[in-house]
Design a protein around this motif. Structure first.
Motif, short mmCIF file in Angstrom:
data_model
loop_
_atom_site.label_atom_id
_atom_site.label_comp_id
_atom_site.label_asym_id
_atom_site.label_seq_id
_atom_site.Cartn_x
_atom_site.Cartn_y
_atom_site.Cartn_z
N TRP A 120 0.82 -1.21 0.00
CA TRP A 120 0.00 0.00 0.00
C TRP A 120 0.85 1.26 0.00
CZ3 TRP A 120 -4.43 -0.38 -2.00
CH2 TRP A 120 -5.19 -1.55 -1.84
N VAL B 271 1.92 1.74 -3.65
CA VAL B 271 0.79 2.23 -4.44
C VAL B 271 0.54 3.71 -4.13
CG1 VAL B 271 -1.70 2.02 -4.79
CG2 VAL B 271 -0.28 -0.03 -4.77
N GLY C 173 1.72 5.64 -7.20
CA GLY C 173 0.54 5.36 -8.01
C GLY C 173 0.42 6.21 -9.25
N ILE D 212 -1.00 -0.03 -11.77
CA ILE D 212 -1.76 -0.09 -10.51
C ILE D 212 -2.95 -1.03 -10.65
CG2 ILE D 212 -3.10 1.24 -8.84
CD1 ILE D 212 0.00 1.65 -8.78
#
Length: 109
Positions: free
Chosen positions: A13, A16, A20, A28
């Motif tokens: 996470w 990302v 991202g 993604i």
């Protein structure tokens, strides 16, 4: 190097969140398809091992093409994610694709 031992939800996470936008929607989206497939209790262990290997490669700070390079930086990550998806595609359900689509709309719209 066994990349699966370098995987963690927190690191996934964080990657990302931090990369991202620069990684782009395609990278993604594939990462999320794999992530949600690995979370599914119906996904077999062999498939989860494949997925976690690809996701670990995605989150590792050192890889074949450094992620900080514009455009090319995530090419190798996309290749690893796409290879894993080709292997486990039978386990990526429509529900997983919809969950991913909802998350993508949140982040990219």
């Amino acid at each position: 190097m066994n990349t699966t031992e370098h995987y963690s939800d927190t690191n996934f996470w964080d990657k990302v969140k931090n990369f991202g936008q620069s990684a782009g929607k395609e990278v993604i989206e594939k990462a999320l398809w794999l992530y949600y497939t690995a979370q599914d209790a119906k996904t077999p262990t062999w498939a989860k091992t494949t997925i976690y290997g690809a996701l670990a490669y995605f989150i590792l700070p050192i890889d074949a093409i450094p992620d900080v390079l514009p455009v090319a930086g995530f090419t190798d990550d996309l290749g690893a994610l796409a290879a894993a998806l080709a292997t486990v595609s039978a386990h990526v359900t429509e529900e997983i694709k919809e969950e991913t689509a909802q998350k993508m709309r949140q982040w990219f719209n």
